[in-house]
Design an enzyme around this catalytic site. Structure first.
Site, PDB file in Angstrom:
ATOM      1  N   GLY A 147       1.860   3.151   2.273  1.00 53.88           N
ATOM      2  CA  GLY A 147       2.864   3.190   3.350  1.00 53.88           C
ATOM      3  C   GLY A 147       4.168   2.559   2.884  1.00 53.88           C
ATOM      4  O   GLY A 147       5.259   3.123   3.065  1.00 53.88           O
ATOM      5  N   HIS A 148       4.060   1.394   2.257  1.00 52.36           N
ATOM      6  CA  HIS A 148       5.263   0.728   1.740  1.00 52.36           C
ATOM      7  C   HIS A 148       5.930   1.585   0.653  1.00 52.36           C
ATOM      8  O   HIS A 148       7.148   1.743   0.621  1.00 52.36           O
ATOM      9  CB  HIS A 148       4.901  -0.622   1.105  1.00 52.36           C
ATOM     10  CG  HIS A 148       4.337  -1.633   2.061  1.00 52.36           C
ATOM     11  ND1 HIS A 148       3.033  -2.055   1.999  1.00 52.36           N
ATOM     12  CD2 HIS A 148       4.895  -2.307   3.094  1.00 52.36           C
ATOM     13  CE1 HIS A 148       2.814  -2.963   2.936  1.00 52.36           C
ATOM     14  NE2 HIS A 148       3.926  -3.129   3.628  1.00 52.36           N
ATOM     15  N   HIS A 197       0.864  -1.180   0.000  1.00 55.82           N
ATOM     16  CA  HIS A 197       0.000   0.000   0.000  1.00 55.82           C
ATOM     17  C   HIS A 197       0.902   1.232   0.000  1.00 55.82           C
ATOM     18  O   HIS A 197       2.141   1.104  -0.050  1.00 55.82           O
ATOM     19  CB  HIS A 197      -0.931  -0.033   1.219  1.00 55.82           C
ATOM     20  CG  HIS A 197      -0.221  -0.307   2.517  1.00 55.82           C
ATOM     21  ND1 HIS A 197       0.639   0.594   3.086  1.00 55.82           N
ATOM     22  CD2 HIS A 197      -0.216  -1.400   3.332  1.00 55.82           C
ATOM     23  CE1 HIS A 197       1.123   0.092   4.203  1.00 55.82           C
ATOM     24  NE2 HIS A 197       0.632  -1.130   4.380  1.00 55.82           N
TER      25      HIS A 197
HETATM   26  P1  AMP Z   1       4.981  -5.117   6.469  1.00 56.15           P
HETATM   27  O1  AMP Z   1       4.808  -5.486   5.023  1.00 56.15           O
HETATM   28  O2  AMP Z   1       3.701  -4.886   7.195  1.00 56.15           O
HETATM   29  O3  AMP Z   1       5.930  -6.035   7.184  1.00 56.15           O
HETATM   30  O4  AMP Z   1       5.679  -3.703   6.460  1.00 56.15           O
HETATM   31  C1  AMP Z   1       6.885  -3.488   5.779  1.00 56.15           C
HETATM   32  C2  AMP Z   1       7.432  -2.143   6.171  1.00 56.15           C
HETATM   33  O5  AMP Z   1       6.492  -1.126   5.837  1.00 56.15           O
HETATM   34  C3  AMP Z   1       7.683  -2.037   7.685  1.00 56.15           C
HETATM   35  O6  AMP Z   1       8.905  -1.336   7.893  1.00 56.15           O
HETATM   36  C4  AMP Z   1       6.487  -1.252   8.146  1.00 56.15           C
HETATM   37  O7  AMP Z   1       6.733  -0.511   9.336  1.00 56.15           O
HETATM   38  C5  AMP Z   1       6.254  -0.328   6.977  1.00 56.15           C
HETATM   39  N1  AMP Z   1       4.875   0.178   6.988  1.00 56.15           N
HETATM   40  C6  AMP Z   1       3.742  -0.564   7.112  1.00 56.15           C
HETATM   41  N2  AMP Z   1       2.660   0.243   7.149  1.00 56.15           N
HETATM   42  C7  AMP Z   1       3.115   1.515   7.047  1.00 56.15           C
HETATM   43  C8  AMP Z   1       2.497   2.805   7.045  1.00 56.15           C
HETATM   44  N3  AMP Z   1       1.183   2.947   7.147  1.00 56.15           N
HETATM   45  N4  AMP Z   1       3.280   3.899   6.928  1.00 56.15           N
HETATM   46  C9  AMP Z   1       4.625   3.768   6.828  1.00 56.15           C
HETATM   47  N5  AMP Z   1       5.286   2.583   6.836  1.00 56.15           N
HETATM   48  C10 AMP Z   1       4.542   1.470   6.945  1.00 56.15           C
END
Ligand code: AMP
Length: 270
Positions: free
Chosen positions: A36-37, A34
């Site tokens: 965020g990533h 999304h």
């Molecule tokens: P994940 O795929 O959930 O393991 O997340 C991968 C990376 O994206 C991790 O460093 C998370 O902290 C970061 N991340 C996930 N959601 C967000 C968000 N809403 N805003 C910023 N970074 C995010």
């Protein structure tokens, strides 16, 4: 974007890249990407010569097998998003590639008290799994810069601790939380919420805002309960140690709570 499934192939490509003197930025993810990533990728691209991203749903960091089975997987869409974001290399390994000797009897790390509080308390073994996968990924990619989201506040601290334990020189960048227009922190798990749950989920953000404006913990609890959240914790902590402290400016409020079957986490500097 070049896609690698085998560690050996990525390793060889990275060695050639290192010879060209470009710095390597790395964004590890579990996919179902999304904005965020993508924000982490944008930040990496602004500072690093080469941006490498990984998509791997790491089985060893799930304390709840149902959560692992139901973790959203959208790999075709992820590849298109990463290509559009300008990622140079995507690492997309199978479980056997990351854990050639299986996922039991794995190494342990001395994470101290950080492993036993907040997420560590409610998700036993979770951070050990995070360290195992990060150890493998960072050993392989050997980035100059690592980009992670401060949405996973405690995870950033754990990874910083791992970096220190391993004596790596990589710089960890904690990037800002990206939110939906109604304030809900973006998360791959949001896709598992029903439309009603999705509407109610914004209460986590409302609870954090209330704490930031000086409301007591009981008000935050009421806001969550009114939206049918089952709360694991609401805690105000020292931002460096995550020890509980009385609310004051520059402390961090952290929340973990279930909306239906989906566990969400979020935090805010007060
Ligand atoms: P994940 O795929 O959930 O393991 O997340 C991968 C990376 O994206 C991790 O460093 C998370 O902290 C970061 N991340 C996930 N959601 C967000 C968000 N809403 N805003 C910023 N970074 C995010």
């Amino acid at each position: 974007m070049i896609l690698f499934k085998k560690t050996g192939d990525l390793h060889r490509w990275l060695d050639q890249t290192r010879n060209s003197n470009d710095t390597i930025g790395f964004v590890p993810t579990m996919g179902a990407l999304h904005e965020g990533h993508i924000s982490l990728i944008d930040i990496s691209k602004r500072s690093a010569g080469i941006t490498v991203c990984s998509v791997f749903v790491n089985p060893t960091q799930f304390n709840d097998p149902k959560d692992y089975q139901k973790y959203p997987i959208t790999i075709e869409k992820d590849i298109a998003l990463l290509e559009a974001a300008g990622v140079d290399a995507l690492f997309l390994p199978e479980v056997g590639e990351m854990y050639p000797n299986g996922t039991t009897n794995l190494e342990r790390y001395d994470l101290g008290r950080l492993e036993t509080i907040l997420e560590g308390k409610y998700r036993p073994g979770h951070f050990r799994g995070v360290c195992r996968v990060m150890r493998r990924l960072l050993d392989l990619v050997r980035p100059d810069d690592l980009f992670m989201g401060s949405k996973d506040y405690q995870q950033c601290m754990i990874v910083q601790r791992l970096i220190q334990l391993m004596d790596w020189s990589v710089r960890l960048h904690r990037c800002p939380i990206v939110r939906e227009p109604d304030g809900l922190a973006m998360s791959s798990r949001n896709a598992r919420l029903s439309p009603d749950e999705r509407q109610r989920a914004t209460a986590i953000y409302q609870a954090l805002l209330a704490l930031r404006s000086g409301a007591p913990l009981s008000t935050a609890e009421e806001i969550l309960a009114a939206s049918r959240f089952r709360t694991d914790y609401i805690s105000i902590c020292d931002p460096e140690t995550l020890e509980p402290v009385p609310p004051s400016p520059n402390t961090v409020a952290l929340i973990a709570a279930f909306q239906g079957e989906v566990r969400l986490i979020d935090n805010m500097i007060l």
